[in-house]
Each structure stands twice: as structure tokens, then as C-alpha cells.
Write an enzyme that holds these catalytic residues in place. Structure first.
Site, PDB file in Angstrom:
ATOM      1  CB  SER A 164      -7.064 -75.516 125.513  1.00 10.25           C
ATOM      2  OG  SER A 164      -8.281 -76.054 125.615  1.00 10.25           O
ATOM      3  CG  ASP A 219      -6.036 -83.276 128.567  1.00 10.54           C
ATOM      4  OD1 ASP A 219      -7.021 -83.289 128.057  1.00 10.54           O
ATOM      5  OD2 ASP A 219      -5.423 -82.485 128.256  1.00 10.54           O
ATOM      6  CG  HIS A 224      -7.694 -80.622 125.890  1.00 11.41           C
ATOM      7  ND1 HIS A 224      -7.133 -80.574 127.213  1.00 11.41           N
ATOM      8  CD2 HIS A 224      -8.122 -79.077 125.560  1.00 11.41           C
ATOM      9  CE1 HIS A 224      -7.120 -79.180 127.698  1.00 11.41           C
ATOM     10  NE2 HIS A 224      -7.645 -78.199 126.668  1.00 11.41           N
TER      11      HIS A 224
END
Length: 372
Positions: free
Chosen positions: A40, A335, A338
Site C-alpha cells: 500500500s 491514516d 500510511h
């Protein structure tokens, strides 16, 4: 710091036009392509096109609120590290492999194969249908085949040999055992587990090399143990970094330089840039004001302690189940897992042409400029 060119939002709306302009510029066509593998941290939207679990998709607002003004599938408020690296290398935004409608003209500048939730190990989040690193290599082989069919063997060899291969993998492998079985490492060797992760990563690097890739950009394990989502993993030490993962991270970071040096000895023409994400992340966390941050423990978007729960963008019924900060540029993390666009840009600048104590033996700028 990198010499940052002006970001052009027109390229988001009219990529074919931008590519056509670039094709007539010898300066652009002489640039090396960028192929991206990972999780991610690097996924620019591949998981938008697979049936996976909610936490592995960033296709809802407020993801993408900075720069793009809409969710693109990037796990941040804006651009990711590969977006900035492409910009510094005078390349267009590198498209996700799984996006429908991609053409050979776009792929010649590079392809992003990264998948949120992916690991070097096949079993990492595999029930959730993410694309593990080995399958990303398979997808790269499919692109190579496409190149040969459309461009011929000689041009394919030129593109692949001149390209830079950017890889970020491992955090999901090290977190996954704790997410499914907190006692996993009581009966399994941490040493062997780290060896499996690094071994699988090495196999993919060698697989790319065997196809013709020569220049690799690698990140070591960053401060995964201190992201907002892990500050509450140990209920007896709320607000502290999650030490069981710290041990795995340090084992990994001691071994990966030796592995890369071995590859350089064994593989003619192999060149690499290893970025010390752990040291850079620690420095930012310990000296936030130096980097323009007011908050390095709490996320901008999420819920629960430190906004570490992965609820950013999701609601139950008519209620809003997440909190959102007012000024994301104050935050290191967007978040619970991340970093923000601002933090991503700072990291990309260091990877591009940072000091030798953080990136070496080459930096990414060196690799892009090296056509030998």
C-alpha cells in the site's frame, strides 16, 4: 533535496495528450522507465480493480483530497512516493497495471504492480485476494511479453535494461502473524521468518534481473512499529511503539544490506539504491518541527486512540464513524498505517538524491541517469 518540477494536473485528466507530447521530446524518450512493486505504500490504485477487503482499498473520500481532489486508490491524502519519483525523473504518473484501458504507449514509461496488503510471502493476506510480490513479478512478465509483441525484442530489451525497479515490501508480512495469532512467534523462529521474507524478495529481484532488469531501488523496513495503528497493540503500553515488531524490523534491516551486496557480487551489472527508511522515519518522529510536522503519533484520519483504527472514509448508516483533521500538512500520518503526501514527498526527495548515510551506494537520481 530534489529539484522539484511543477506538478501538472492536466496530465491526470489527459494522459494520452501528455504522452503524445512526451513522445516527440528526445529528453523524455531518453529517460529510463519506472516499474514499481510493493504494497500500500506504493499502490496507486491496483486494488480498485480487485475484489479485496475494505482496509486494502482507498477508493473513498477523503483519500486523495490533496492534489487529486478525489480518491484514486492511493493510501494517502495525495501523491505517493512513486508519484514523486516519476516526477523527478521527468516521467508521467505511472499507471496501475490492473487499470482497464492501459495501452502500450503508457506502459513504455513504466507500470505500477503494487497491491495494498501484499507481502513477499504468498500467505500474507491471501484470503483477502491481494496481489503478492510473486504474482506482481508474473504481471511484469506479461508486460514484457506485450512489449515483445508490439515493439520487438530489441526495443523491449532497451526499455527493460534501462528501467529502474522500485520495490517496497515486508511490512504486511511482519504484521500479519500478529493480526491472526498473537502467539505466533512463541512457536515459530523470528530468524527463519525474516529469512523467508527476504528470501522471497530476493527471488523476485533475481527474477526481474533474469528478464533484463539491472537497476533497483529498495527501501528497508521503516518505523512500522510506531504507526498510529500499532500504538495500542500492547494494552499495557498504550502510546508506545509495538516492540514485538521492532525486533523483526531490526533483524530485517541488518540482513538486507548484506543480501544486496551479495547480489551485486554475483550478478554482473546489478546496481542498487538502498534507502534507510528506518533512520529517516526515526529522525522525523524525534524532530517533527524540523520537518514541518506538529503531530507524528496521531493520524489525520481515522477513529479511536491516535485515530489509529482503519475507518478513514467509512460510515455506518448516516453517521460519520471517523475523524478528520483540519490541516493534513501538520500530520506525518494520514491514516493509521500510511503517511501523508507531505511525508511521502520528503521521503521521495531523500531517495532521489539524499545523503549517503541514508541512501546508497547509489541514489535514485544516479540510477536514472546511468544508461550503462
Amino acid at each position: 533535496m530534489a529539484n522539484i518540477q511543477q506538478f501538472n494536473p492536466i496530465s491526470l485528466l489527459f494522459p494520452t495528450i501528455i504522452l503524445s507530447i512526451n513522445l516527440v521530446s528526445s529528453e523524455i524518450t531518453n529517460q529510463a522507465a519506472l516499474f514499481v512493486f510493493g504494497d500500500s505504500v506504493f499502490d496507486v490504485g491496483n486494488n480498485n480493480y480487485i475484489n479485496t477487503f475494505r482496509a486494502a482499498q482507498a477508493n473513498v473520500w477523503p483519500y486523495g483530497q490533496t492534489t487529486f481532489n478525489f480518491p484514486t486508490g492511493r493510501n494517502s491524502d495525495g501523491r505517493l512516493i512513486p508519484d514523486f519519483i516519476a516526477e523527478y525523473a521527468w516521467l508521467p504518473l505511472i499507471p496501475p497495471y490492473l487499470m482497464p484501458g492501459n495501452s502500450i504507449s503508457q506502459f513504455t514509461y513504466g507500470v505500477n504492480f503494487a497491491s495494498a496488503g501484499a507481502g513477499a510471502l504468498v500467505e500474507t493476506y491471501q484470503p483477502q485476494n491481494v496481489v503478492p510480490l510473486g504474482s506482481q513479478l508474473t504481471n511484469f512478465k506479461n508486460v514484457e511479453k506485450m512489449f515483445k509483441e508490439k515493439l520487438g525484442d530489441a526495443e523491449t530489451k532497451r526499455i527493460i535494461s534501462r528501467a529502474v525497479y522500485l520495490i517496497q515490501i515486508g511490512p504486511n508480512d511482519y504484521f500479519y502473524p500478529f493480526s491472526v495469532n498473537a502467539s505466533y512467534f512463541q512457536s515459530n523462529s523470528k530468524d527463519k521468518f525474516v529469512d523467508y521474507v527476504i528470501g522471497n524478495t530476493t527471488n523476485v529481484i533475481e527474477g526481474i534481473y533474469n528478464i533484463g532488469g539491472r537497476k533497483f531501488g529498495i527501501m528497508n523496513m521503516g518505523r512500522l512499529d510506531c504507526v498510529p495503528g500499532l500504538l495500542t497493540m500492547d494494552p499495557t503500553r498504550i502510546g508506545s511503539c509495538f516492540e514485538p515488531i521492532t525486533e523483526l524490523i531490526k533483524l530485517h534491516n541488518v540482513r538486507i544490506p548484506n543480501v544486496l551486496r551479495d547480489l551485486q557480487r554475483r550478478l554482473p551489472g546489478f546496481k542498487y539504491s538502498l534507502f534507510d527508511s528506518y533512520t529517516a522515519g526515526t529522525e522525523a518522529m524525534e524532530n517533527p518541527t524540523k520537518y514541518g510536522f506538529k503531530e507524528v503519533k496521531k493520524a489525520c484520519c481515522g477513529s479511536g486512540p491516535f485515530r489509529g483504527s482503519s475507518t478513514c472514509g467509512y460510515r455506518s448508516g448516516a453517521s460519520r464513524d471517523f475523524e478528520l483533521c483540519e490541516n493534513v500538512s501538520d500530520y506525518m500520518f494520514f491514516d493509521g498505517s500510511h503517511t501523508s503526501e507531505k511525508a511521502n514527498q520528503q521521503t521521495a526527495e531523500l531517495m532521489w538524491d539524499g545523503p549517503s548515510d541514508l541512501v546508497g551506494p547509489y541514489n535514485l537520481k544516479n540510477l536514472f541517469q546511468d544508461f550503462n
